[in-house]
Design an enzyme around this catalytic site. Structure first.
Site, PDB file in Angstrom:
ATOM      1  N   LYS A 121      11.384  -7.278 -25.430  1.00  0.00           N
ATOM      2  CA  LYS A 121      12.914  -7.655 -25.642  1.00  0.00           C
ATOM      3  C   LYS A 121      13.201  -9.038 -25.059  1.00  0.00           C
ATOM      4  O   LYS A 121      13.757  -9.893 -25.501  1.00  0.00           O
ATOM      5  CB  LYS A 121      13.678  -6.552 -24.876  1.00  0.00           C
ATOM      6  CG  LYS A 121      13.830  -5.355 -25.863  1.00  0.00           C
ATOM      7  CD  LYS A 121      14.599  -5.449 -27.005  1.00  0.00           C
ATOM      8  CE  LYS A 121      14.519  -4.298 -28.051  1.00  0.00           C
ATOM      9  NZ  LYS A 121      14.838  -4.421 -29.464  1.00  0.00           N
ATOM     10  N   ASP A 141       9.602  -3.803 -44.437  1.00  0.00           N
ATOM     11  CA  ASP A 141       9.063  -3.930 -42.920  1.00  0.00           C
ATOM     12  C   ASP A 141       9.197  -5.485 -42.660  1.00  0.00           C
ATOM     13  O   ASP A 141       8.727  -6.319 -43.489  1.00  0.00           O
ATOM     14  CB  ASP A 141       7.303  -3.495 -43.103  1.00  0.00           C
ATOM     15  CG  ASP A 141       6.942  -3.231 -41.701  1.00  0.00           C
ATOM     16  OD1 ASP A 141       6.868  -4.292 -40.897  1.00  0.00           O
ATOM     17  OD2 ASP A 141       6.235  -2.198 -41.574  1.00  0.00           O
ATOM     18  N   SER A 154      18.232  -5.101 -24.475  1.00  0.00           N
ATOM     19  CA  SER A 154      18.203  -3.792 -23.741  1.00  0.00           C
ATOM     20  C   SER A 154      18.392  -4.082 -22.298  1.00  0.00           C
ATOM     21  O   SER A 154      17.892  -5.252 -21.877  1.00  0.00           O
ATOM     22  CB  SER A 154      16.768  -3.165 -23.923  1.00  0.00           C
ATOM     23  OG  SER A 154      16.884  -2.118 -22.782  1.00  0.00           O
ATOM     24  N   SER A 199       9.730   3.672 -40.333  1.00  0.00           N
ATOM     25  CA  SER A 199       8.767   4.505 -39.428  1.00  0.00           C
ATOM     26  C   SER A 199       9.407   5.315 -38.442  1.00  0.00           C
ATOM     27  O   SER A 199       8.551   6.319 -37.695  1.00  0.00           O
ATOM     28  CB  SER A 199       8.168   3.033 -38.830  1.00  0.00           C
ATOM     29  OG  SER A 199       8.835   2.471 -38.120  1.00  0.00           O
ATOM     30  N   ARG A 241       8.243   9.071 -13.797  1.00  0.00           N
ATOM     31  CA  ARG A 241       7.437   8.422 -14.968  1.00  0.00           C
ATOM     32  C   ARG A 241       7.221   7.124 -14.651  1.00  0.00           C
ATOM     33  O   ARG A 241       7.995   6.420 -14.043  1.00  0.00           O
ATOM     34  CB  ARG A 241       8.532   8.715 -15.934  1.00  0.00           C
ATOM     35  CG  ARG A 241       8.087   8.244 -17.480  1.00  0.00           C
ATOM     36  CD  ARG A 241       9.096   8.476 -18.445  1.00  0.00           C
ATOM     37  NE  ARG A 241      10.136   7.897 -18.341  1.00  0.00           N
ATOM     38  CZ  ARG A 241      11.317   7.774 -19.220  1.00  0.00           C
ATOM     39  NH1 ARG A 241      10.911   8.831 -20.108  1.00  0.00           N
ATOM     40  NH2 ARG A 241      12.444   7.664 -18.971  1.00  0.00           N
ATOM     41  N   TYR A 292       7.505  -2.551 -23.882  1.00  0.00           N
ATOM     42  CA  TYR A 292       8.697  -2.494 -24.563  1.00  0.00           C
ATOM     43  C   TYR A 292       9.659  -3.745 -24.071  1.00  0.00           C
ATOM     44  O   TYR A 292      10.345  -4.391 -24.656  1.00  0.00           O
ATOM     45  CB  TYR A 292       9.217  -1.082 -24.450  1.00  0.00           C
ATOM     46  CG  TYR A 292      10.787  -1.322 -25.234  1.00  0.00           C
ATOM     47  CD1 TYR A 292      11.000  -1.447 -26.552  1.00  0.00           C
ATOM     48  CD2 TYR A 292      11.796  -1.149 -24.267  1.00  0.00           C
ATOM     49  CE1 TYR A 292      12.231  -1.535 -27.059  1.00  0.00           C
ATOM     50  CE2 TYR A 292      13.200  -0.866 -24.634  1.00  0.00           C
ATOM     51  CZ  TYR A 292      13.356  -0.949 -26.095  1.00  0.00           C
ATOM     52  OH  TYR A 292      14.607  -1.143 -26.610  1.00  0.00           O
ATOM     53  N   GLY A 324       6.830   3.408 -14.935  1.00  0.00           N
ATOM     54  CA  GLY A 324       7.613   2.145 -15.464  1.00  0.00           C
ATOM     55  C   GLY A 324       9.166   2.633 -15.133  1.00  0.00           C
ATOM     56  O   GLY A 324      10.036   1.752 -15.444  1.00  0.00           O
TER      57      GLY A 324
HETATM   58  P1  NAD Z   1      15.596   3.836 -34.041  1.00  0.00           P
HETATM   59  O1  NAD Z   1      13.977   3.944 -33.938  1.00  0.00           O
HETATM   60  O2  NAD Z   1      16.452   4.945 -34.273  1.00  0.00           O
HETATM   61  O3  NAD Z   1      15.667   2.656 -34.985  1.00  0.00           O
HETATM   62  C1  NAD Z   1      15.087   1.627 -35.353  1.00  0.00           C
HETATM   63  C2  NAD Z   1      14.689   1.462 -36.722  1.00  0.00           C
HETATM   64  O4  NAD Z   1      13.871   0.561 -36.960  1.00  0.00           O
HETATM   65  C3  NAD Z   1      14.051   2.593 -37.183  1.00  0.00           C
HETATM   66  O5  NAD Z   1      14.717   3.177 -38.283  1.00  0.00           O
HETATM   67  C4  NAD Z   1      12.510   2.150 -37.565  1.00  0.00           C
HETATM   68  O6  NAD Z   1      12.073   2.905 -38.691  1.00  0.00           O
HETATM   69  C5  NAD Z   1      12.792   0.627 -38.001  1.00  0.00           C
HETATM   70  N1  NAD Z   1      11.738  -0.295 -37.896  1.00  0.00           N
HETATM   71  C6  NAD Z   1      10.794  -0.205 -36.664  1.00  0.00           C
HETATM   72  N2  NAD Z   1       9.931  -1.140 -36.818  1.00  0.00           N
HETATM   73  C7  NAD Z   1      10.182  -1.964 -38.136  1.00  0.00           C
HETATM   74  C8  NAD Z   1       9.765  -2.990 -38.891  1.00  0.00           C
HETATM   75  N3  NAD Z   1       8.610  -3.643 -38.347  1.00  0.00           N
HETATM   76  N4  NAD Z   1      10.283  -3.114 -39.934  1.00  0.00           N
HETATM   77  C9  NAD Z   1      11.398  -2.486 -40.447  1.00  0.00           C
HETATM   78  N5  NAD Z   1      12.088  -1.655 -39.615  1.00  0.00           N
HETATM   79  C10 NAD Z   1      11.310  -1.100 -38.493  1.00  0.00           C
HETATM   80  O7  NAD Z   1      15.899   3.165 -32.635  1.00  0.00           O
HETATM   81  P2  NAD Z   1      17.438   2.759 -32.106  1.00  0.00           P
HETATM   82  O8  NAD Z   1      17.748   3.772 -30.893  1.00  0.00           O
HETATM   83  O9  NAD Z   1      18.351   2.981 -33.091  1.00  0.00           O
HETATM   84  O10 NAD Z   1      17.260   1.450 -31.622  1.00  0.00           O
HETATM   85  C11 NAD Z   1      17.599   0.232 -32.308  1.00  0.00           C
HETATM   86  C12 NAD Z   1      17.341  -0.976 -31.678  1.00  0.00           C
HETATM   87  O11 NAD Z   1      18.022  -0.931 -30.310  1.00  0.00           O
HETATM   88  C13 NAD Z   1      15.954  -1.110 -31.210  1.00  0.00           C
HETATM   89  O12 NAD Z   1      15.547  -2.723 -31.249  1.00  0.00           O
HETATM   90  C14 NAD Z   1      15.950  -0.717 -29.900  1.00  0.00           C
HETATM   91  O13 NAD Z   1      14.861  -1.373 -29.075  1.00  0.00           O
HETATM   92  C15 NAD Z   1      17.179  -1.112 -29.398  1.00  0.00           C
HETATM   93  N6  NAD Z   1      17.632  -0.460 -28.178  1.00  0.00           N
HETATM   94  C16 NAD Z   1      17.654   0.915 -28.117  1.00  0.00           C
HETATM   95  C17 NAD Z   1      18.025   1.553 -27.128  1.00  0.00           C
HETATM   96  C18 NAD Z   1      18.223   3.122 -27.188  1.00  0.00           C
HETATM   97  O14 NAD Z   1      18.397   3.770 -25.976  1.00  0.00           O
HETATM   98  N7  NAD Z   1      18.281   3.900 -28.038  1.00  0.00           N
HETATM   99  C19 NAD Z   1      18.473   1.019 -25.964  1.00  0.00           C
HETATM  100  C20 NAD Z   1      18.461  -0.202 -25.785  1.00  0.00           C
HETATM  101  C21 NAD Z   1      17.736  -0.954 -27.031  1.00  0.00           C
HETATM  102  N1  UDP Z   2      14.403  11.475 -17.743  1.00  0.00           N
HETATM  103  C1  UDP Z   2      13.780  12.634 -17.274  1.00  0.00           C
HETATM  104  N2  UDP Z   2      13.082  13.564 -18.129  1.00  0.00           N
HETATM  105  C2  UDP Z   2      13.175  13.219 -19.439  1.00  0.00           C
HETATM  106  C3  UDP Z   2      13.366  12.138 -20.038  1.00  0.00           C
HETATM  107  C4  UDP Z   2      14.057  11.125 -19.345  1.00  0.00           C
HETATM  108  O1  UDP Z   2      13.983  13.080 -16.305  1.00  0.00           O
HETATM  109  O2  UDP Z   2      12.371  14.140 -20.340  1.00  0.00           O
HETATM  110  C5  UDP Z   2      14.893  11.023 -16.857  1.00  0.00           C
HETATM  111  C6  UDP Z   2      14.394   9.434 -16.634  1.00  0.00           C
HETATM  112  O3  UDP Z   2      13.724   9.443 -15.600  1.00  0.00           O
HETATM  113  C7  UDP Z   2      15.440   8.541 -16.531  1.00  0.00           C
HETATM  114  C8  UDP Z   2      16.678   9.191 -17.266  1.00  0.00           C
HETATM  115  O4  UDP Z   2      16.219  10.514 -17.473  1.00  0.00           O
HETATM  116  O5  UDP Z   2      15.945   8.625 -14.983  1.00  0.00           O
HETATM  117  C9  UDP Z   2      16.988   8.554 -18.529  1.00  0.00           C
HETATM  118  O6  UDP Z   2      15.700   8.505 -19.343  1.00  0.00           O
HETATM  119  P1  UDP Z   2      15.732   7.844 -20.674  1.00  0.00           P
HETATM  120  O7  UDP Z   2      14.230   7.808 -21.047  1.00  0.00           O
HETATM  121  O8  UDP Z   2      16.518   8.630 -21.674  1.00  0.00           O
HETATM  122  O9  UDP Z   2      16.223   6.358 -20.582  1.00  0.00           O
HETATM  123  P2  UDP Z   2      15.613   5.021 -19.810  1.00  0.00           P
HETATM  124  O10 UDP Z   2      14.792   5.740 -18.753  1.00  0.00           O
HETATM  125  O11 UDP Z   2      14.840   4.216 -20.742  1.00  0.00           O
HETATM  126  O12 UDP Z   2      16.939   4.235 -19.282  1.00  0.00           O
END
Ligand code: NAD
Ligand code: UDP
Length: 336
Positions: free
Chosen positions: A152, A57, A123, A33, A291, A148, A293
């Site tokens: 978590k 899925d 996260s 997805s 933004r 979101y 949240g």
């Molecule tokens: P991503 O979207 O690149 O990877 C998540 C993957 O999960 C995707 O490939 C998507 O297709 C798959 N997916 C979603 N729903 C699904 C379902 N119901 N069944 C099977 N597959 C499904 O995101 P990412 O950045 O690689 O994040 C991975 C994990 O880490 C996520 O759980 C995310 O919440 C967590 N996380 C990410 C960040 C970040 O900044 N990237 C930060 C903190 C936590």
């Molecule tokens: N941010 C921004 N412009 C954007 C995206 C993010 O100014 O287009 C800022 C956001 O307000 C935060 C920081 O960049 O202070 C990191 O945002 P991101 O969405 O990457 O991570 P998260 O807020 O989820 O930690």
């Protein structure tokens, strides 16, 4: 064999590389997805191995059961889920369904198959608005600012309950701060579908001319330059944390929580400046309102992961930006 859910995604693909090059056999599931099978080509080039992929899925319990009947897993690294803070507030039920119910399905199949070793992607959002900094694993959690974050937090609580009822489980919860960058080979990286929400992928698309300008979400926070501060971590360092978590779990029947960050915070303006330093490209930007949240500032205390996982992030912000940009330059199309 280790099962990686969400393994064609940004973090999952890098975790897969880390595991395979360290001798683990890996199987990836994903519903594609928010990713594509193209990631598997990059994985093959880097590791010189074919990684088994099944399009599944997490909301489909039958498919999960069949998977666990077919293969014998030693552990699961569970990354699959939806991750947009903004969309989670627009379509909460999809987020609960994918992130919470999807995880419940996975856990119940794992339990049936007696696979009780789990690393879960949580996260820093579970900490909500920090009362003080840095953030420790023992800091307050739950006062989340988005759906979101709530998903978590809910999954963390479910996992706590599972472990309390059955101490055979081995659970490691990793609370990621802000993973950025790409694999240093330039063969895998972040390719979100649609217009990215996160700062770095958005900025890269501005730098490459795909998007017009960066909107800075607020310059009136109580930070030195007024913009938001985050703890950015190189995706390769973050991925190594998963390998360390698996090693840690080899002899521990407990539930543990670790921050994965660098311990350093950088503001949005500092990111723009560092991008200029690394690439010599100016980023056109305008300051807009905050933004919804968003929090002002967050960065981790990382001493627990250092002590227990023997893990520490090594790469600099310059390296994160260099590797991220190196990947992005070759992958200019949004929606690819
Ligand atoms: P991503 O979207 O690149 O990877 C998540 C993957 O999960 C995707 O490939 C998507 O297709 C798959 N997916 C979603 N729903 C699904 C379902 N119901 N069944 C099977 N597959 C499904 O995101 P990412 O950045 O690689 O994040 C991975 C994990 O880490 C996520 O759980 C995310 O919440 C967590 N996380 C990410 C960040 C970040 O900044 N990237 C930060 C903190 C936590
Ligand atoms: N941010 C921004 N412009 C954007 C995206 C993010 O100014 O287009 C800022 C956001 O307000 C935060 C920081 O960049 O202070 C990191 O945002 P991101 O969405 O990457 O991570 P998260 O807020 O989820 O930690």
């Amino acid at each position: 064999m280790i099962l990686i859910t969400g393994g064609t995604g940004y973090i999952g693909s890098h975790v897969a590389v880390e595991l395979v090059i360290n001798g683990h056999e890996v199987l990836i599931i994903d519903n594609l997805s928010n990713s594509s099978k193209k990631a598997l080509e990059g994985l093959k080039k880097i590791t010189q191995k074919d990684i088994i992929f099944e399009k599944i899925d997490l909301r489909n319990s039958n498919a999960l059961e069949k998977l666990f009947d077919k293969y014998s897993f030693e552990a699961v690294i569970h990354l699959a889920g939806l991750k947009s803070v903004k969309k989670s507030n627009e379509i909460p039920s999809e987020y609960f369904e994918n992130n919470v119910q999807g995880t419940r399905n996975l856990i119940s199949v794992m339990k049936k198959s007696k696979v009780k070793k789990l690393v879960f992607s949580s996260s820093a959002t579970v900490y909500g608005i920090p009362k003080s900094l840095p953030i420790y694993e023992s800091s307050d959690i739950g006062n989340t600012t988005s759906i979101y974050g709530k998903t978590k937090y809910m999954v963390e609580n479910i996992l706590r309950e599972i472990w309390e009822k059955d101490n055979e489980w081995q659970i490691c919860i990793l609370r990621y701060f802000n993973p950025i960058g790409a694999h240093s080979s330039g063969l895998i990286g972040e390719s979100p579908k649609g217009i990215p929400d996160n700062l770095l992928p958005y900025l890269f698309n501005v730098a490459s001319g795909v998007l017009k300008e960066l909107e800075i979400f607020g310059d009136d926070y109580s930070t030195p330059d007024g913009s938001g501060i985050r703890d950015y971590i190189h995706i390769e360092d973050l991925s190594k944390g998963h390998l360390c978590a698996l090693e840690y779990l080899s002899d521990k029947h407990n539930i543990s929580f670790f921050n994965l960050g660098t311990g350093n915070g950088f503001s949005v303006f500092e990111i723009i400046k560092t991008f200029k330093k690394v690439t010599n490209i100016d980023i056109p930007y305008k300051v807009v309102g905050r933004r919804s949240g968003d929090i002002s500032e967050i960065f981790a205390d990382v001493s627990l992961a250092k002590k227990n996982l023997n893990w520490t992030a090594k790469k600099t912000l310059e390296e994160m930006i260099y590797d991220g940009w190196n990947w992005q330059k070759k992958n200019l199309n949004l929606n690819d």
